[in-house]
Design a protein around this motif. Sequence first.
Motif, mmCIF file in Angstrom:
data_model
loop_
_atom_site.group_PDB
_atom_site.id
_atom_site.type_symbol
_atom_site.label_atom_id
_atom_site.label_comp_id
_atom_site.label_asym_id
_atom_site.label_seq_id
_atom_site.Cartn_x
_atom_site.Cartn_y
_atom_site.Cartn_z
ATOM 1 N N VAL A 93 0.855 -1.188 0.000
ATOM 2 C CA VAL A 93 0.000 0.000 0.000
ATOM 3 C C VAL A 93 0.888 1.234 0.000
ATOM 4 C CG1 VAL A 93 -1.764 1.304 1.253
ATOM 5 C CG2 VAL A 93 -1.830 -1.208 1.242
ATOM 6 N N LEU A 94 0.695 2.095 -0.987
ATOM 7 C CA LEU A 94 1.419 3.364 -1.078
ATOM 8 C C LEU A 94 0.432 4.495 -0.847
ATOM 9 C CD1 LEU A 94 3.651 2.946 -4.282
ATOM 10 C CD2 LEU A 94 4.368 2.748 -1.897
ATOM 11 N N ASN A 95 0.699 5.317 0.150
ATOM 12 C CA ASN A 95 -0.185 6.428 0.476
ATOM 13 C C ASN A 95 0.548 7.748 0.299
ATOM 14 O OD1 ASN A 95 -1.104 8.286 3.172
ATOM 15 N ND2 ASN A 95 -2.736 7.584 1.824
ATOM 16 N N PHE A 96 0.012 8.614 -0.561
ATOM 17 C CA PHE A 96 0.591 9.934 -0.815
ATOM 18 C C PHE A 96 -0.091 10.930 0.123
ATOM 19 C CE2 PHE A 96 1.571 7.449 -4.448
ATOM 20 C CZ PHE A 96 2.726 7.971 -4.994
ATOM 21 N N TRP A 97 0.713 11.684 0.892
ATOM 22 C CA TRP A 97 0.154 12.525 1.942
ATOM 23 C C TRP A 97 1.065 13.699 2.261
ATOM 24 C CZ3 TRP A 97 2.451 13.160 6.899
ATOM 25 C CH2 TRP A 97 3.603 12.392 7.114
ATOM 26 N N GLU A 107 -7.687 10.132 7.455
ATOM 27 C CA GLU A 107 -7.482 8.741 7.081
ATOM 28 C C GLU A 107 -6.318 8.085 7.810
ATOM 29 O OE1 GLU A 107 -6.597 8.646 2.896
ATOM 30 O OE2 GLU A 107 -4.556 9.406 3.170
ATOM 31 N N ALA A 108 -5.437 8.872 8.424
ATOM 32 C CA ALA A 108 -4.229 8.338 9.044
ATOM 33 C C ALA A 108 -4.505 7.241 10.071
ATOM 34 C CB ALA A 108 -3.410 9.471 9.666
ATOM 35 N N PRO A 109 -5.476 7.404 10.985
ATOM 36 C CA PRO A 109 -5.731 6.318 11.937
ATOM 37 C C PRO A 109 -6.162 5.016 11.267
ATOM 38 C CG PRO A 109 -6.760 8.363 12.679
ATOM 39 C CD PRO A 109 -6.314 8.587 11.268
ATOM 40 N N HIS A 110 -6.912 5.124 10.164
ATOM 41 C CA HIS A 110 -7.359 3.924 9.456
ATOM 42 C C HIS A 110 -6.179 3.208 8.802
ATOM 43 C CE1 HIS A 110 -11.205 5.600 10.301
ATOM 44 N NE2 HIS A 110 -11.149 6.529 9.372
ATOM 45 N N LEU A 111 -5.281 3.990 8.207
ATOM 46 C CA LEU A 111 -4.107 3.387 7.581
ATOM 47 C C LEU A 111 -3.223 2.718 8.622
ATOM 48 C CD1 LEU A 111 -3.348 6.297 5.116
ATOM 49 C CD2 LEU A 111 -3.979 3.986 4.440
ATOM 50 N N LYS A 113 -4.177 1.477 11.498
ATOM 51 C CA LYS A 113 -4.879 0.281 11.967
ATOM 52 C C LYS A 113 -4.746 -0.867 10.967
ATOM 53 C CE LYS A 113 -9.566 -1.260 13.189
ATOM 54 N NZ LYS A 113 -10.999 -0.802 13.319
ATOM 55 N N LEU A 114 -4.932 -0.569 9.683
ATOM 56 C CA LEU A 114 -4.859 -1.616 8.666
ATOM 57 C C LEU A 114 -3.441 -2.147 8.502
ATOM 58 C CD1 LEU A 114 -7.258 -0.110 5.970
ATOM 59 C CD2 LEU A 114 -7.696 -2.089 7.432
ATOM 60 N N SER A 115 -2.449 -1.278 8.619
ATOM 61 C CA SER A 115 -1.073 -1.751 8.479
ATOM 62 C C SER A 115 -0.735 -2.751 9.573
ATOM 63 C CB SER A 115 -0.091 -0.576 8.504
ATOM 64 O OG SER A 115 -0.033 0.008 9.790
ATOM 65 N N LYS A 116 -1.239 -2.528 10.777
ATOM 66 C CA LYS A 116 -1.013 -3.464 11.881
ATOM 67 C C LYS A 116 -1.812 -4.755 11.671
ATOM 68 C CE LYS A 116 -0.252 0.392 15.066
ATOM 69 N NZ LYS A 116 -0.839 1.196 16.174
ATOM 70 N N ALA A 117 -3.053 -4.607 11.174
ATOM 71 C CA ALA A 117 -3.911 -5.775 10.988
ATOM 72 C C ALA A 117 -3.376 -6.724 9.927
ATOM 73 C CB ALA A 117 -5.326 -5.324 10.628
ATOM 74 N N ASP A 192 -11.346 5.262 2.577
ATOM 75 C CA ASP A 192 -12.342 4.659 3.446
ATOM 76 C C ASP A 192 -11.784 3.345 3.997
ATOM 77 O OD1 ASP A 192 -15.342 4.345 4.293
ATOM 78 O OD2 ASP A 192 -14.826 2.465 3.283
ATOM 79 N N GLU A 193 -11.855 3.167 5.316
ATOM 80 C CA GLU A 193 -11.212 2.006 5.947
ATOM 81 C C GLU A 193 -11.761 0.681 5.425
ATOM 82 O OE1 GLU A 193 -10.659 -0.053 10.374
ATOM 83 O OE2 GLU A 193 -11.376 2.004 10.205
ATOM 84 N N SER A 194 -13.077 0.540 5.373
ATOM 85 C CA SER A 194 -13.661 -0.737 4.962
ATOM 86 C C SER A 194 -13.358 -1.043 3.496
ATOM 87 C CB SER A 194 -15.170 -0.733 5.207
ATOM 88 O OG SER A 194 -15.811 0.295 4.471
ATOM 89 N N THR A 195 -13.357 -0.011 2.666
ATOM 90 C CA THR A 195 -13.044 -0.207 1.251
ATOM 91 C C THR A 195 -11.598 -0.639 1.075
ATOM 92 O OG1 THR A 195 -14.672 1.448 0.595
ATOM 93 C CG2 THR A 195 -12.978 0.891 -1.011
ATOM 94 N N LEU A 196 -10.681 0.063 1.728
ATOM 95 C CA LEU A 196 -9.273 -0.291 1.610
ATOM 96 C C LEU A 196 -9.018 -1.687 2.169
ATOM 97 C CD1 LEU A 196 -6.411 0.436 0.825
ATOM 98 C CD2 LEU A 196 -6.172 1.674 3.002
ATOM 99 N N LYS A 197 -9.651 -2.020 3.261
ATOM 100 C CA LYS A 197 -9.498 -3.360 3.836
ATOM 101 C C LYS A 197 -9.940 -4.434 2.842
ATOM 102 C CE LYS A 197 -10.888 -6.230 7.778
ATOM 103 N NZ LYS A 197 -11.675 -6.262 9.051
#
Length: 208
Positions: A93-97, A107-111, A113-117, A192-197
């Motif tokens: 996953v590459l995130n431009f920010w 979106e940072a908290p979602h990213l 969370k997903l990186s840990k998951a 969106d967290e659910s979409t990215l997941k």
Amino acid sequence: MPSRPAVSPLPERRRVLRAAALFAAIIPLAACSAEEDPLAKQARAGNGKNYIAGDGSVQEYAAASRGEPLDLQGTTYDGENVGPEQLTGHVTVLNFWYAACAPCRLEAPHLAKLSKAFESKGVRFYGVNVRDGQETAAAFERTFDIPYPSMPDADGSILLSMTDYVPPQAVPTTLVLDRQGRVAARLLGEADESTLKALISDLVSEPA
């Protein structure tokens, strides 16, 4: 000698005001937006090729239509080189920010969370910071407990190499790469967290 009639300044003023209004309309699009991006327009068209999630559009690429692996060349703030060899064999996953971008902060908290998951699944996350110096980026990462590294790109070299997928002014943008390092999905705007997941899960389940 008769005096020359005064020339009204109103036409010139109208031109200036129209230009100022146009400039003001462009600025919000250039900051954290991709309103004119053609793939975003496709998403809004509802033609089944992609869909709208949260504040941004999502474009998915079927395995047969994905392009060449990305020729990513970057170095993290900590000095780690990141290239195609770091992408191959992993869903990435590459995130431009950048720190002052409001959707990036949302979106940072979602990213994080997903990186840990997905860490146990071998999924790698990298940020690409398009503006900030190391101190500003580090403060952002501490605030949102970001566990993955970011690469500085203030000179635009990484962004320039990815203009097929990342419109220059569309920040945030998130790319999801398959295990060959090819772009499999793109999210414009706040992820969106659910979409990215779901996008990551689909790629993790693809045959290696």
